[in-house]
Write an enzyme that holds these catalytic residues in place. Structure first.
Site, short mmCIF file in Angstrom:
data_model
loop_
_atom_site.label_atom_id
_atom_site.label_comp_id
_atom_site.label_asym_id
_atom_site.label_seq_id
_atom_site.Cartn_x
_atom_site.Cartn_y
_atom_site.Cartn_z
N HIS A 261 0.86 -1.20 0.00
CA HIS A 261 0.00 0.00 0.00
C HIS A 261 0.89 1.23 0.00
O HIS A 261 1.94 1.23 0.63
CB HIS A 261 -0.89 0.00 1.25
CG HIS A 261 -2.08 0.88 1.12
ND1 HIS A 261 -2.02 2.24 1.33
CD2 HIS A 261 -3.37 0.60 0.78
CE1 HIS A 261 -3.22 2.75 1.13
NE2 HIS A 261 -4.05 1.78 0.79
N ASP A 315 -7.89 -5.39 0.17
CA ASP A 315 -8.38 -6.30 -0.86
C ASP A 315 -8.00 -7.77 -0.61
O ASP A 315 -8.43 -8.65 -1.34
CB ASP A 315 -7.85 -5.87 -2.24
CG ASP A 315 -8.55 -4.62 -2.74
OD1 ASP A 315 -9.76 -4.48 -2.49
OD2 ASP A 315 -7.89 -3.76 -3.37
#
Ligand code: SDX
Length: 392
Positions: A261, A315
């Protein structure tokens, strides 16, 4: 003012000021309007959280009841939208269908009164109300069935699962799905939100704003990663193949889906909650063959890439929850879009309150004062390359 340093992907460059959400990526903290995501997941509902994000405060009992009532009332789709959807190819990706439908709403609600609070409210309500109906309708239509009409006696999450699976969901399943929506509702200035803000800054209509955000969310580096995670777990196939899969990724320098991320350098707090939700579902409805592979993969990635700050993101575990809820894999990203519509709308409203069109600068790297060569004197790019005139 001049700011000449170029940072690919605008890493670390503030593009706005916002009071909607806060992320501390080193400590794994996410807050909506100052309230921790764990607390909202535990105590709030998706619609209450949406109200908080969009209007900046938790609603009173009456305000929430009115908001929920308006959304129930606006869930149905115009028959022309349904007719338009009938022409979509069944093989098309549901994110493309959703983007087209969101944009099409602008045809029906074409008045653009961005300084009228009633217009803003109606747009918020219509988009939050109709997007789940569009996702469920496309799913049924591509199977050759008529869409199921929304049910006014069901709340937001339960109604979506009902429209999708054509049966009333188990209360725990509906509750867990509602928490998933809350977890995905907002996340500062991510790619799709930035896209929504850029579009909003031109003062176009909110349906175009949401359509552009849906298009941006669809990519596998962003919201599309949730479905890629399932394909990856499928490909790995069993726990004993995890290390070999990672060797291959490292060798090919390919990304491990659901990991990494831009902001979080620790495990995404939403991934922690989603993993817990998956376990609750498995306890009640039976396990998932991919869960053990996912846990082994998380451990192996942490061993290899933890020092680089590569951990599961939102996710990674969401798909395992959605699978258990009976949601088809290619609807995972549309489900993300249903939830993120709240955050996009909050940023749309915030952008309008203090708008200036986005118009960044660039660092030009091309040639200057180049001659115009008449077509009969031009060589093909291939010839020029062979002659060493241009670099490949
Ligand atoms: C979402 O921004 C948001 O808030 C988004 C989101 C939201 O709620 O809106 O949180 C939702 O989009 C989650 C992310 C979903 N995407 C994926 O799971 C796809 C896989 N992840 C990566 O492609 C990547 O981590 C990104 C796209 C999420 C972030 O990309 P960055 O910040 O541009 O990082 P990068 O690609 O430049 O990587 C930096 C380093 C590289 O190593 P070095 O070259 O420096 O040695 O980290 C490595 C990368 O190779 N790296 C990974 C990796 N992610 C980063 N290595 C292996 N697998 C990965 N997944």
């Amino acid at each position: 003012m001049t700011f000449c340093e170029y940072r690919p992907g605008l890493e670390g460059i503030p593009a706005t000021q916002s009071s909607i959400s806060f992320v501390d990526g080193q400590r794994g903290i996410l807050e909506y309007r100052g309230i921790g995501i764990e607390e909202l997941a535990l105590n709030s509902t998706f619609l209450e959280t949406s109200y908080l994000l969009i209007w900046g405060n938790l609603p009173s009992k009456e305000e929430l009841a009115e908001f929920e009532h308006e959304i129930r009332y606006h869930r149905r789709l115009k028959y022309r939208i349904r007719d338009m959807m009938k022409c979509f190819p069944e093989s098309g990706h549901p994110m493309d269908a959703l983007q087209a439908c969101a944009a099409a709403l602008g045809l029906f609600y074409s008045r653009r009164a961005l300084d009228d609070p009633d217009y803003i409210r109606n747009a918020v309500v219509r988009l939050l109300a109709k997007i789940p109906t569009m996702v469920a309708a496309f799913q049924l239509m591509r199977k050759g069935n008529d869409p199921v009409q929304p049910r006014d006696d069901l709340d937001y999450a339960a109604n979506f699962l009902y429209m999708l699976n054509e049966q009333e969901p188990d209360p725990l399943a509906a509750h867990i799905f509602d928490i998933c929506l809350t977890l995905h509702a907002e996340h500062t200035i991510n790619a799709s939100t930035f896209s929504a803000m850029v579009t909003a800054s031109t003062l176009t209509d909110p349906y175009g704003v949401i359509a552009s955000a849906v298009g941006t969310l669809a990519g596998p580096l962003h919201g599309g990663a949730n479905e890629e995670v399932i394909f990856m777990l499928e490909e790995i196939g069993s726990i004993d193949k995890v290390e070999a899969y990672l060797d291959k990724c490292m060798q090919n320098k390919s990304k491990i889906m659901g990991f990494g991320h831009r902001v979080y350098k620790v495990k995404d707090p939403r991934a922690t909650i989603l993993q817990e939700l998956a376990e609750q579902l498995f306890e009640k409805f039976g396990g998932d063959e991919y869960y053990e592979i996912a846990v082994a993969l998380e451990k192996a990635v942490e061993e290899r890439l933890g020092q680089k700050g590569i951990y599961p993101n939102v996710d990674f575990y969401s798909g395992l929850v959605y699978r258990k809820l009976g949601i088809p894999t290619d609807l995972f990203t549309p489900v993300f879009a249903i939830a993120r519509t709240a955050g996009w709308l909050a940023h749309w409203k915030e952008q309008l309150a203090e708008n200036r069109i986005f118009r960044p600068t660039q660092i030009y790297t091309g040639s200057r004062n180049a001659p115009y060569v008449p077509i009969e004197k031009r060589q093909s790019a291939q010839d020029q390359e062979l002659l060493g005139l241009v670099s490949g």
